[in-house]
Design an enzyme around this catalytic site. Structure first.
Site, PDB file in Angstrom:
ATOM      1  N   GLY A  49       0.858  -1.183   0.000  1.00  0.00           N
ATOM      2  CA  GLY A  49       0.000   0.000   0.000  1.00  0.00           C
ATOM      3  C   GLY A  49       0.884   1.219   0.000  1.00  0.00           C
ATOM      4  O   GLY A  49       1.830   1.291  -0.780  1.00  0.00           O
ATOM      5  N   GLU A  50       0.622   2.135   0.876  1.00  0.00           N
ATOM      6  CA  GLU A  50       1.419   3.360   0.976  1.00  0.00           C
ATOM      7  C   GLU A  50       1.916   3.492   2.417  1.00  0.00           C
ATOM      8  O   GLU A  50       1.128   3.732   3.335  1.00  0.00           O
ATOM      9  CB  GLU A  50       0.541   4.543   0.540  1.00  0.00           C
ATOM     10  CG  GLU A  50       1.239   5.867   0.566  1.00  0.00           C
ATOM     11  CD  GLU A  50       2.578   5.860  -0.178  1.00  0.00           C
ATOM     12  OE1 GLU A  50       2.627   5.396  -1.332  1.00  0.00           O
ATOM     13  OE2 GLU A  50       3.573   6.302   0.417  1.00  0.00           O
ATOM     14  N   SER A  51       3.226   3.316   2.568  1.00  0.00           N
ATOM     15  CA  SER A  51       3.767   3.252   3.931  1.00  0.00           C
ATOM     16  C   SER A  51       3.569   4.555   4.700  1.00  0.00           C
ATOM     17  O   SER A  51       3.343   4.530   5.921  1.00  0.00           O
ATOM     18  CB  SER A  51       5.249   2.871   3.895  1.00  0.00           C
ATOM     19  OG  SER A  51       5.981   3.817   3.148  1.00  0.00           O
ATOM     20  N   CYS A  81       6.253  -5.157   0.287  1.00  0.00           N
ATOM     21  CA  CYS A  81       6.374  -3.823  -0.322  1.00  0.00           C
ATOM     22  C   CYS A  81       6.304  -2.719   0.743  1.00  0.00           C
ATOM     23  O   CYS A  81       7.270  -2.515   1.467  1.00  0.00           O
ATOM     24  CB  CYS A  81       5.330  -3.666  -1.412  1.00  0.00           C
ATOM     25  SG  CYS A  81       5.762  -2.383  -2.585  1.00  0.00           S
ATOM     26  N   ARG A 110      13.010   3.528  -0.647  1.00  0.00           N
ATOM     27  CA  ARG A 110      11.618   3.558  -1.130  1.00  0.00           C
ATOM     28  C   ARG A 110      11.593   3.877  -2.625  1.00  0.00           C
ATOM     29  O   ARG A 110      12.443   4.608  -3.127  1.00  0.00           O
ATOM     30  CB  ARG A 110      10.818   4.622  -0.382  1.00  0.00           C
ATOM     31  CG  ARG A 110      10.560   4.301   1.067  1.00  0.00           C
ATOM     32  CD  ARG A 110       9.613   5.326   1.678  1.00  0.00           C
ATOM     33  NE  ARG A 110       8.318   5.328   1.034  1.00  0.00           N
ATOM     34  CZ  ARG A 110       7.612   6.421   0.768  1.00  0.00           C
ATOM     35  NH1 ARG A 110       8.057   7.607   1.082  1.00  0.00           N
ATOM     36  NH2 ARG A 110       6.440   6.325   0.173  1.00  0.00           N
ATOM     37  N   ILE A 139       5.348  -3.062  -7.514  1.00  0.00           N
ATOM     38  CA  ILE A 139       4.536  -1.861  -7.741  1.00  0.00           C
ATOM     39  C   ILE A 139       5.133  -0.712  -6.925  1.00  0.00           C
ATOM     40  O   ILE A 139       5.039  -0.720  -5.693  1.00  0.00           O
ATOM     41  CB  ILE A 139       3.064  -2.094  -7.326  1.00  0.00           C
ATOM     42  CG1 ILE A 139       2.491  -3.320  -8.041  1.00  0.00           C
ATOM     43  CG2 ILE A 139       2.227  -0.848  -7.607  1.00  0.00           C
ATOM     44  CD1 ILE A 139       1.163  -3.802  -7.458  1.00  0.00           C
ATOM     45  N   ARG A 140       5.758   0.234  -7.620  1.00  0.00           N
ATOM     46  CA  ARG A 140       6.463   1.330  -6.901  1.00  0.00           C
ATOM     47  C   ARG A 140       7.221   0.756  -5.705  1.00  0.00           C
ATOM     48  O   ARG A 140       7.093   1.215  -4.566  1.00  0.00           O
ATOM     49  CB  ARG A 140       5.482   2.421  -6.474  1.00  0.00           C
ATOM     50  CG  ARG A 140       4.959   3.234  -7.645  1.00  0.00           C
ATOM     51  CD  ARG A 140       3.979   4.317  -7.230  1.00  0.00           C
ATOM     52  NE  ARG A 140       4.553   5.269  -6.273  1.00  0.00           N
ATOM     53  CZ  ARG A 140       5.419   6.230  -6.572  1.00  0.00           C
ATOM     54  NH1 ARG A 140       5.848   6.367  -7.814  1.00  0.00           N
ATOM     55  NH2 ARG A 140       5.853   7.056  -5.662  1.00  0.00           N
ATOM     56  N   HIS A 180       4.854  -8.574  -4.315  1.00  0.00           N
ATOM     57  CA  HIS A 180       3.528  -8.890  -3.767  1.00  0.00           C
ATOM     58  C   HIS A 180       3.080 -10.309  -4.113  1.00  0.00           C
ATOM     59  O   HIS A 180       2.253 -10.474  -5.026  1.00  0.00           O
ATOM     60  CB  HIS A 180       2.483  -7.946  -4.375  1.00  0.00           C
ATOM     61  CG  HIS A 180       2.645  -6.518  -4.015  1.00  0.00           C
ATOM     62  ND1 HIS A 180       2.043  -5.954  -2.926  1.00  0.00           N
ATOM     63  CD2 HIS A 180       3.333  -5.527  -4.617  1.00  0.00           C
ATOM     64  CE1 HIS A 180       2.347  -4.670  -2.866  1.00  0.00           C
ATOM     65  NE2 HIS A 180       3.129  -4.381  -3.885  1.00  0.00           N
ATOM     66  N   GLU A 182       0.933 -11.954  -2.759  1.00  0.00           N
ATOM     67  CA  GLU A 182      -0.518 -12.041  -2.533  1.00  0.00           C
ATOM     68  C   GLU A 182      -1.316 -11.724  -3.796  1.00  0.00           C
ATOM     69  O   GLU A 182      -2.523 -11.942  -3.827  1.00  0.00           O
ATOM     70  CB  GLU A 182      -0.936 -11.124  -1.372  1.00  0.00           C
ATOM     71  CG  GLU A 182      -0.929  -9.624  -1.652  1.00  0.00           C
ATOM     72  CD  GLU A 182       0.462  -8.976  -1.546  1.00  0.00           C
ATOM     73  OE1 GLU A 182       1.465  -9.703  -1.489  1.00  0.00           O
ATOM     74  OE2 GLU A 182       0.522  -7.733  -1.534  1.00  0.00           O
TER      75      GLU A 182
HETATM   76  N1  GLN Z   1       5.907   3.009  -2.593  1.00  0.00           N
HETATM   77  C1  GLN Z   1       5.133   2.523  -1.503  1.00  0.00           C
HETATM   78  C2  GLN Z   1       5.686   2.973  -0.167  1.00  0.00           C
HETATM   79  O1  GLN Z   1       6.820   3.360  -0.034  1.00  0.00           O
HETATM   80  C3  GLN Z   1       5.048   1.007  -1.518  1.00  0.00           C
HETATM   81  C4  GLN Z   1       4.251   0.523  -2.698  1.00  0.00           C
HETATM   82  C5  GLN Z   1       3.567  -0.792  -2.505  1.00  0.00           C
HETATM   83  O2  GLN Z   1       3.346  -1.265  -1.392  1.00  0.00           O
HETATM   84  N2  GLN Z   1       3.109  -1.367  -3.600  1.00  0.00           N
HETATM   85  O3  GLN Z   1       4.955   2.924   0.760  1.00  0.00           O
END
Ligand code: GLN
Length: 224
Positions: A49-51, A81, A110, A139-140, A180, A182
């Site tokens: 997700g987004e940390s 991630c 990151r 993903i990113r 991921h 999952e």
């Molecule tokens: N770029 C996100 C972060 O630093 C991580 C991306 C992800 O969990 N797919 O939180």
């Protein structure tokens, strides 16, 4: 025999996908949003997700310190991630005030793969995961820039600009991947984690009784 009770940190991110994989593997998968819920699990998954969002929500809900104490106190944890970012002791390319839970003696960069490769799929062979390379979705994604002495590197990128970069690590009962599993239907990494949790819960139960030190036990998931 019932499976171990594994929480999925449910502040933000791909919670549902982890719940489904864990349930499919026979674990009792539950949401963790509050300290009481955290105290009742044998292991914890920190989703993608987004940390930065997750840590803000963890601070707001009073979960940050209990999470820190739990992971540093030996609760088995698996981060994917953003979950890897949360578990890292040190971050690069993060806002200066972004706290982490820590517990994993690594430096994580990151969004390390750069804009041209925001999202991609690769095949990664993992130590301790038999059956050949798995399909890894990034993903990113972050990568692990440095590892401390107690950290085992489980997998690296092969080929391309990021050749050799570390994307899967383990330190004791803490596992983390940049990618991921999952999202791919390949349950082998979760399977490894469920085994880790199962073993830790069995050992914790066996030790807690003869030691008689239940009240002071650092492991919040140790109660049965
Ligand atoms: N770029 C996100 C972060 O630093 C991580 C991306 C992800 O969990 N797919 O939180």
């Amino acid at each position: 025999m019932s499976g171990p009770r594994i929480g999925v940190l449910s502040l933000q991110g791909d919670v549902r996908e982890h719940l489904a994989v864990l349930t499919g593997l026979g674990a009792e998968a539950v949401l963790v949003r509050r300290p009481e819920e955290l105290a009742a699990v044998d292991g914890l998954v920190l989703p993608g997700g987004e940390s930065t969002t997750m840590t803000k929500l963890a601070v707001r809900t009073g979960l940050l310190e209990p999470l820190r104490d739990a992971v540093r106190g030996g609760l088995p944890a698996y981060g994917t991630c953003a979950g890897l970012v949360l578990l890292a002791d040190r971050l690069l390319d993060a806002p200066p005030d972004q706290p982490t839970l820590g517990g994993l003696d690594v430096t994580v960069r990151r969004n390390a793969f750069g804009r041209q490769a925001d999202s991609f799929e690769s095949r990664i062979a993992l130590d301790g995961v038999p059956g050949g390379p798995l399909s890894a979705v990034f993903i990113r994604a972050p990568w692990v820039e440095e590892t401390g002495p107690g950290v085992q590197v489980l997998g690296r990128v092969v080929g391309g600009a990021a050749d050799g970069r570390i994307v899967a690590v383990r330190q004791g009962d803490v596992v983390a991947t940049s990618f991921h599993p999952e999202l791919t239907g390949d349950t082998r990494v979760h399977g490894l984690f469920v085994e880790i949790v199962r073993r830790a819960a069995a050992v914790g139960g066996a030790v807690a009784v003869p030691s008689g030190a239940g009240a002071g036990a650092p492991h919040p998931g140790g109660d049965q």
